[in-house]
Structures are given as structure tokens and as C-alpha cells.
Design a protein around this motif. Sequence first.
Motif, short mmCIF file in Angstrom:
data_model
loop_
_atom_site.label_atom_id
_atom_site.label_comp_id
_atom_site.label_asym_id
_atom_site.label_seq_id
_atom_site.Cartn_x
_atom_site.Cartn_y
_atom_site.Cartn_z
N SER A 134 0.84 -1.19 0.00
CA SER A 134 0.00 0.00 0.00
C SER A 134 0.87 1.24 0.00
O SER A 134 1.94 1.26 0.62
CB SER A 134 -0.90 0.03 1.23
OG SER A 134 -1.71 1.20 1.24
N LEU A 143 -0.10 3.93 1.46
CA LEU A 143 -0.34 4.45 2.80
C LEU A 143 -0.33 5.97 2.87
O LEU A 143 -0.11 6.58 3.92
CB LEU A 143 0.66 3.87 3.81
CG LEU A 143 0.57 2.35 3.98
CD1 LEU A 143 1.70 1.82 4.84
CD2 LEU A 143 -0.79 1.95 4.59
N TYR A 144 -0.55 6.60 1.73
CA TYR A 144 -0.76 8.04 1.64
C TYR A 144 -1.64 8.28 0.43
O TYR A 144 -1.29 7.84 -0.68
CB TYR A 144 0.57 8.80 1.50
CG TYR A 144 0.40 10.28 1.27
CD1 TYR A 144 0.07 11.13 2.33
CD2 TYR A 144 0.54 10.83 0.00
CE1 TYR A 144 -0.11 12.49 2.12
CE2 TYR A 144 0.36 12.19 -0.23
CZ TYR A 144 0.04 13.02 0.84
OH TYR A 144 -0.15 14.37 0.63
N ASP A 145 -2.77 8.90 0.64
CA ASP A 145 -3.71 9.26 -0.42
C ASP A 145 -4.46 8.05 -0.99
O ASP A 145 -5.68 8.05 -1.07
CB ASP A 145 -2.98 10.01 -1.55
CG ASP A 145 -3.94 10.61 -2.57
OD1 ASP A 145 -5.12 10.83 -2.22
OD2 ASP A 145 -3.54 10.86 -3.73
N SER A 173 -5.84 4.04 -1.22
CA SER A 173 -6.31 2.99 -0.32
C SER A 173 -5.60 1.67 -0.59
O SER A 173 -5.23 1.39 -1.74
CB SER A 173 -7.83 2.81 -0.47
OG SER A 173 -8.51 3.99 -0.08
N GLU A 231 -2.24 5.93 12.42
CA GLU A 231 -1.97 7.08 11.57
C GLU A 231 -0.60 6.89 10.93
O GLU A 231 0.40 6.70 11.63
CB GLU A 231 -1.99 8.38 12.37
CG GLU A 231 -1.66 9.61 11.53
CD GLU A 231 -1.61 10.90 12.34
OE1 GLU A 231 -1.08 11.89 11.83
OE2 GLU A 231 -2.11 10.90 13.50
N LYS A 276 -4.83 13.81 2.93
CA LYS A 276 -4.37 12.60 2.25
C LYS A 276 -3.59 11.66 3.18
O LYS A 276 -3.23 10.54 2.77
CB LYS A 276 -3.51 12.96 1.04
CG LYS A 276 -4.29 13.69 -0.05
CD LYS A 276 -3.41 13.99 -1.25
CE LYS A 276 -4.23 14.67 -2.36
NZ LYS A 276 -3.40 14.99 -3.55
N LYS A 308 -3.09 8.87 5.68
CA LYS A 308 -3.92 7.70 5.94
C LYS A 308 -4.03 7.42 7.45
O LYS A 308 -3.02 7.32 8.15
CB LYS A 308 -3.37 6.46 5.23
CG LYS A 308 -3.75 6.38 3.77
CD LYS A 308 -5.24 6.25 3.58
CE LYS A 308 -5.67 6.27 2.15
NZ LYS A 308 -7.14 6.31 2.01
N LEU A 335 -5.98 4.50 9.38
CA LEU A 335 -6.70 3.26 9.14
C LEU A 335 -6.89 2.48 10.43
O LEU A 335 -6.04 2.53 11.33
CB LEU A 335 -5.92 2.39 8.14
CG LEU A 335 -5.64 3.01 6.77
CD1 LEU A 335 -4.75 2.09 5.95
CD2 LEU A 335 -6.95 3.29 6.03
N ASP A 354 -11.26 2.43 1.74
CA ASP A 354 -10.39 1.93 2.80
C ASP A 354 -11.02 0.70 3.46
O ASP A 354 -12.24 0.54 3.47
CB ASP A 354 -10.18 3.00 3.87
CG ASP A 354 -9.21 4.08 3.43
OD1 ASP A 354 -8.41 3.83 2.51
OD2 ASP A 354 -9.24 5.19 4.02
#
Length: 395
Positions: free
Chosen positions: A168, A170-172, A174, A238, A278, A280, A282, A390
Motif C-alpha cells: 500500500s 499508505l498516503y492518499d 487505499s 496514523e 491525504k 492515511k 486506518l 479503505d
Amino acid sequence: MHSTSLSITPLTGTPFGAKVTLPDYANNDPANLNEEDFQKLFEGVHENLVVVIPNQAELLPKSQYLLTKRFDPTLPEPKGDTGAGYGHGKEFRHDKSVLKKDGCSVKSQPQVQILGQGKFAADEPGNENGEEISLTHPSHTSFHHSPLTEDQIKKEGRTRFYRWHIDSALYDLSPPVVTTLLGIKVPPTTQTQTIVYEDDTGDKLELTQGATCFTSGQRAFEILSDEDKEFALNTTVEYAPHPYIFISPAGATSDGLTMVSEGKEFKFEELPEWEESKVKKLPMVWTNPVTKKHHLQLHGCCLHRLHTKNADGSVTTLELKESRERAHQLMRPAIAPKNVLAHSWTEGDLVIFYNRGVWHSVTGEFKAIKTDGADERRLMHQCNIASSVDPTTIK
């Protein structure tokens, strides 16, 4: 033996995983599966987490892309010849990213990446780009804080988990639902290497050179204490903005689970331009939509902070160092040898893994050229596609 429908057979002697036999009508191309058989494959991947389809060395990049895309109905329909994009976006080639050396894109199908080790002529199988390419296998020696010595690698035959991760950006973007990984040129499986867990457990794992290791996020969650399960279910992870750039000056722990905290990471103001919206954030636990099981799913190297909702509604936040320590404590039991599926590659293996249900890691140390008559070059095609949504936790 003729097969009129797809079959799935659990692997033996492994903690999870299965082998897939394609039906005759597919002409050895899984992209040709009818809806009924694809649904069987879809469920099989979610239930077994990792499946292997043998004898796929000639699978076209377009077929690999179409198969991968089919696992995520949220993806947009293709526009022209491009369609949905590669799961890491374009930034993973940034010159400060820890991913910058991880292969190159197939020019005709840029969602498919060419990974491996060594130089390949323009006309060699698997090199779709019409020009010589040079590939570098990720080695822990360039990523870990304190790598193995040359003697440990060459004389003792040791290796390490390079980096346990989820595919991933992991920024912007999914996380992709699945990753497909095709072994086109692989070294012989006669050579083994050993991972020695450098803690007080005495754990060891012997595997074939270059094996790809997987561990189940479901198993990782199941073996947590009740207290840790409650923590995980109520925690949001985060990730740092541009996380693979953020961590690049730092070094990983010897088990590849997270990073050593020495304050070496790039400051946020030193990163490429980024937007708060942007970044992430999750859930730490993702629910498998087929089995309804909880999976502990986090990328220990790229996280920045953990936010835990308490029973009274307040939120406790752990900063970087403490977040890494907590993540390591939660994740380490899941990579014990008995929990690891170490896939030993045979040429033509197409591995499909549920990227939202497992973590995986590269292993192995390779020579770049032929030595002593042994060709240790390797070439693989990888495809994963950023989802439109996500993952979520269903409590």
C-alpha cells in the motif's frame, strides 16, 4: 486429467494457503474464468489468504492486470489502455524512497511491475520492455539498522525478513485488495538459507533462497490477549505522510517488523509537498468480508502514531517511538516460525494473496551474476491496484 471447473486444495504442512487448478476452458489463463469459477477463486483467496496457481510462466501482463483488478469491484472501469493505477502510485520511484530500487514498470501495462535480481536482455522471457533491464533484489543489508555480517551471510547461510508489510502507498491511496506475484525466472530451490530470530526465543526458520514469507493477520489477532484485542479493535493507525520517504534515513529492526527510533526520519517539512487530508488513518483491525474474521493489519515500519479510543470516549495517542514499540509487541508473536508460510518459488507460480488479510516479507540474499555455474538471477511480475475504499472493522 480434465477439469471442468476450478478447484482449490489446501496446502499440506503449512499454517495456511492453497493450490488452485484451473478449468480446461480457461486455456491456462485465470483471466478467462467465468463468473462462477471466479467467485470460487475470490472466496478461496479470502479464506486461504494465499493461493498458488502453477504453470503460469507465460501469463501476459494484461491478463495479470485484468485478473488482479477483478478482485475489487470498487475500481473504475478502464479508460483506454490504462485503467486503474498501480497500488503504490508513482511516488514509489522517488529518489529518496526506500522503494526506489524495487524494479520497473511494464511499459505496455504499467500496473504490472518487473521485480528481481540481475540483468536481463531485451529478448529474455518476462522482460516485456524491449530493452535490457537491471533488477536489484531488496536486501536487508541496505534497510536494517544493524545488518548481518558478510560471514553470517556467506559462511553461515543466514538471511532475514527484509520488511514485513502490506502492499500500500499508505498516503492518499487505499490499500489494494489483492496482490498477484508471478515467478517467471527463479533460482533452483536446492539452496537454503536460515533466519535466526535475534531475540531471546531461540526461534529459527529454514527456507529456500528468496522465499516469500506470509503470516496471517487473522492468526495475529487470534493469539492476542483479550486486553490487546480490545486495544487493537479500538485503535486507529496514523501513517506518516509519504511514509516510504519519511523512514528512508532510518533503519529497521532485525526482524523487519518496524524501525529503530533514533530521530533519523525526515522532518515533515523536508518531505515532498503533502496534504493533511491525504494522510492515511486506518483501523488496526480489518474485517474479512467473506469469513467475517478480524485481521490485525498494520504496517509497523510506516506508522507514525496510534490513537486509541477509551471506554469513556477519550482518546489516547502514542507518538512515534512508543507506537513502534507497541506495534512490535502486538506483531512479533505472529511471525514465529510455526505461523509463517514461506513460499518456495517454482518457475511459473502465480501467487495471489489477500493483501488485506496477510503481511508478507521478502527474504534471501542473491548474487547479481552467474558464479560457480549457478544462475541466481530472478525475474517476477507483480500487480496490485489501489482500491477506491479503505478497509473497515466490523465489531
